[in-house]
Design a protein around this motif. Structure first.
Motif, mmCIF file in Angstrom:
data_model
loop_
_atom_site.group_PDB
_atom_site.id
_atom_site.type_symbol
_atom_site.label_atom_id
_atom_site.label_comp_id
_atom_site.label_asym_id
_atom_site.label_seq_id
_atom_site.Cartn_x
_atom_site.Cartn_y
_atom_site.Cartn_z
ATOM 1 N N GLY A 6 0.837 -1.187 0.000
ATOM 2 C CA GLY A 6 0.000 0.000 0.000
ATOM 3 C C GLY A 6 0.872 1.236 0.000
ATOM 4 N N GLY A 7 0.255 2.368 -0.035
ATOM 5 C CA GLY A 7 1.019 3.612 -0.061
ATOM 6 C C GLY A 7 0.170 4.716 -0.629
ATOM 7 N N PHE A 8 0.770 5.533 -1.417
ATOM 8 C CA PHE A 8 0.094 6.687 -1.996
ATOM 9 C C PHE A 8 0.287 6.710 -3.506
ATOM 10 C CE2 PHE A 8 1.004 7.635 2.379
ATOM 11 C CZ PHE A 8 -0.174 8.207 2.834
ATOM 12 N N PRO A 9 -0.295 5.740 -4.243
ATOM 13 C CA PRO A 9 -0.096 5.725 -5.688
ATOM 14 C C PRO A 9 -0.654 6.973 -6.371
ATOM 15 C CG PRO A 9 -1.798 4.175 -5.092
ATOM 16 C CD PRO A 9 -1.176 4.661 -3.810
ATOM 17 N N ASN A 10 -1.544 7.684 -5.687
ATOM 18 C CA ASN A 10 -2.084 8.912 -6.258
ATOM 19 C C ASN A 10 -1.002 9.964 -6.476
ATOM 20 O OD1 ASN A 10 -2.445 8.597 -3.273
ATOM 21 N ND2 ASN A 10 -2.710 10.810 -3.409
ATOM 22 N N LEU A 11 0.079 9.901 -5.697
ATOM 23 C CA LEU A 11 1.167 10.862 -5.869
ATOM 24 C C LEU A 11 1.886 10.652 -7.192
ATOM 25 C CD1 LEU A 11 2.713 10.879 -2.271
ATOM 26 C CD2 LEU A 11 1.091 12.502 -3.277
ATOM 27 N N TYR A 12 1.834 9.429 -7.696
ATOM 28 C CA TYR A 12 2.504 9.089 -8.949
ATOM 29 C C TYR A 12 1.513 8.510 -9.952
ATOM 30 C CZ TYR A 12 6.411 9.702 -5.819
ATOM 31 O OH TYR A 12 7.287 10.224 -4.914
ATOM 32 N N ALA A 13 0.252 8.899 -9.841
ATOM 33 C CA ALA A 13 -0.798 8.320 -10.682
ATOM 34 C C ALA A 13 -0.519 8.515 -12.165
ATOM 35 C CB ALA A 13 -2.160 8.916 -10.313
ATOM 36 N N SER A 14 -0.051 9.667 -12.566
ATOM 37 C CA SER A 14 0.239 9.906 -13.989
ATOM 38 C C SER A 14 1.341 8.988 -14.477
ATOM 39 C CB SER A 14 0.635 11.364 -14.222
ATOM 40 O OG SER A 14 -0.451 12.205 -13.939
ATOM 41 N N GLU A 15 2.400 8.854 -13.680
ATOM 42 C CA GLU A 15 3.510 7.983 -14.058
ATOM 43 C C GLU A 15 3.074 6.521 -14.090
ATOM 44 O OE1 GLU A 15 3.597 10.376 -11.765
ATOM 45 O OE2 GLU A 15 5.355 11.634 -12.120
ATOM 46 N N LEU A 16 2.295 6.098 -13.100
ATOM 47 C CA LEU A 16 1.796 4.725 -13.071
ATOM 48 C C LEU A 16 0.878 4.452 -14.258
ATOM 49 C CD1 LEU A 16 1.080 4.394 -9.260
ATOM 50 C CD2 LEU A 16 2.791 3.104 -10.555
ATOM 51 N N SER A 17 0.046 5.407 -14.606
ATOM 52 C CA SER A 17 -0.852 5.262 -15.744
ATOM 53 C C SER A 17 -0.068 5.135 -17.051
ATOM 54 C CB SER A 17 -1.803 6.464 -15.817
ATOM 55 O OG SER A 17 -2.626 6.373 -16.961
ATOM 56 N N ALA A 18 0.997 5.897 -17.183
ATOM 57 C CA ALA A 18 1.780 5.917 -18.423
ATOM 58 C C ALA A 18 2.698 4.712 -18.586
ATOM 59 C CB ALA A 18 2.611 7.202 -18.479
ATOM 60 N N ASN A 19 2.938 3.945 -17.539
ATOM 61 C CA ASN A 19 3.891 2.844 -17.593
ATOM 62 C C ASN A 19 3.230 1.592 -18.172
ATOM 63 O OD1 ASN A 19 5.901 0.945 -17.227
ATOM 64 N ND2 ASN A 19 6.480 1.725 -15.207
ATOM 65 N N ARG A 20 2.971 1.621 -19.477
ATOM 66 C CA ARG A 20 2.273 0.520 -20.161
ATOM 67 C C ARG A 20 3.071 -0.777 -20.135
ATOM 68 N NH1 ARG A 20 -2.481 2.672 -19.780
ATOM 69 N NH2 ARG A 20 -2.704 4.603 -20.907
ATOM 70 N N GLN A 21 4.398 -0.692 -20.143
ATOM 71 C CA GLN A 21 5.210 -1.905 -20.092
ATOM 72 C C GLN A 21 4.979 -2.661 -18.786
ATOM 73 O OE1 GLN A 21 9.131 -0.160 -21.021
ATOM 74 N NE2 GLN A 21 9.233 -1.704 -22.654
ATOM 75 N N MET A 22 4.865 -1.927 -17.685
ATOM 76 C CA MET A 22 4.613 -2.580 -16.399
ATOM 77 C C MET A 22 3.208 -3.185 -16.392
ATOM 78 S SD MET A 22 5.155 -1.303 -12.456
ATOM 79 C CE MET A 22 4.207 0.182 -12.610
ATOM 80 N N HIS A 23 2.216 -2.476 -16.943
ATOM 81 C CA HIS A 23 0.855 -3.013 -17.014
ATOM 82 C C HIS A 23 0.869 -4.344 -17.755
ATOM 83 C CE1 HIS A 23 -1.003 1.338 -16.971
ATOM 84 N NE2 HIS A 23 -0.164 1.131 -15.987
ATOM 85 N N GLN A 24 1.506 -4.357 -18.927
ATOM 86 C CA GLN A 24 1.541 -5.558 -19.761
ATOM 87 C C GLN A 24 2.280 -6.695 -19.058
ATOM 88 O OE1 GLN A 24 3.394 -5.035 -23.574
ATOM 89 N NE2 GLN A 24 2.793 -7.054 -24.294
ATOM 90 N N ALA A 25 3.409 -6.385 -18.433
ATOM 91 C CA ALA A 25 4.184 -7.421 -17.741
ATOM 92 C C ALA A 25 3.377 -8.038 -16.600
ATOM 93 C CB ALA A 25 5.492 -6.834 -17.216
ATOM 94 N N LEU A 26 2.667 -7.212 -15.834
ATOM 95 C CA LEU A 26 1.850 -7.740 -14.726
ATOM 96 C C LEU A 26 0.688 -8.575 -15.250
ATOM 97 C CD1 LEU A 26 1.818 -4.708 -12.260
ATOM 98 C CD2 LEU A 26 2.937 -6.923 -11.913
ATOM 99 N N ARG A 27 0.029 -8.122 -16.334
ATOM 100 C CA ARG A 27 -1.073 -8.907 -16.910
ATOM 101 C C ARG A 27 -0.575 -10.260 -17.414
ATOM 102 N NH1 ARG A 27 -3.058 -3.828 -18.664
ATOM 103 N NH2 ARG A 27 -1.984 -4.020 -20.643
ATOM 104 N N GLN A 28 0.569 -10.272 -18.091
ATOM 105 C CA GLN A 28 1.123 -11.533 -18.579
ATOM 106 C C GLN A 28 1.484 -12.459 -17.418
ATOM 107 O OE1 GLN A 28 4.371 -10.226 -21.056
ATOM 108 N NE2 GLN A 28 3.077 -10.085 -22.881
ATOM 109 N N PHE A 29 2.029 -11.882 -16.368
ATOM 110 C CA PHE A 29 2.385 -12.664 -15.182
ATOM 111 C C PHE A 29 1.150 -13.323 -14.579
ATOM 112 C CE2 PHE A 29 3.032 -12.741 -10.519
ATOM 113 C CZ PHE A 29 4.080 -13.648 -10.464
#
Length: 133
Positions: A6-29
């Motif tokens: 947990g934490g404060f992902p809202n502080l980095y929400a734009s960066e987290l949203s833009a990180n499509r490679q991480m989204h894809q890697a987690l979905r594949q996992f």
């Protein structure tokens, strides 16, 4: 397994949203049978969208079928809860109980019906569990 604390992902929400490679890697996992454990507001990152208290809605990882809404950018009043496992999982056996806190910073909603892993029971009174969190 992948653990997202947990934490404060809202502080980095734009960066987290833009990180499509991480989204894809987690979905594949996850699609490959990997175990993904997220706690607290990290669920907002795994949702389809995260709506900030400014009204801005951002696309997130889309691993969970629902949407997260941030109600406060600050940690709210923690609400003590008792949790009971109602289904077998990699984390608990059916019937196991433990205590924790619920913070109403985010609300997660899904239009899809899913079976819960846990039941939450609010604790009587205010405060903590004698130092157990």
């Amino acid at each position: 397994a992948v653990y997202l604390p947990g934490g404060f992902p809202n502080l980095y929400a734009s960066e987290l949203s833009a990180n499509r490679q991480m989204h894809q890697a987690l979905r594949q996992f996850v699609d490959g049978g990997g175990v993904l454990y997220a706690e607290g507001s990290s669920l907002g990152f795994l949702a389809r969208t995260m709506t900030l208290n400014s009204g801005t809605s951002l696309e997130m990882a889309g691993i969970l079928p629902g949407d997260a809404t941030l109600f406060s950018a600050k940690l709210g009043k923690r609400i003590p809860v008792e949790v009971k496992s109602v289904r077998q999982s990699v984390f608990t056996r059916v019937g196991e109980r433990f205590r924790g806190y619920r913070d109403p910073m985010f609300v997660y909603r899904s239009s899809e019906i899913s079976e819960p892993l846990f039941e939450l029971s609010p604790q009587q009174g205010e405060g903590s569990f004698d130092g157990v969190a």
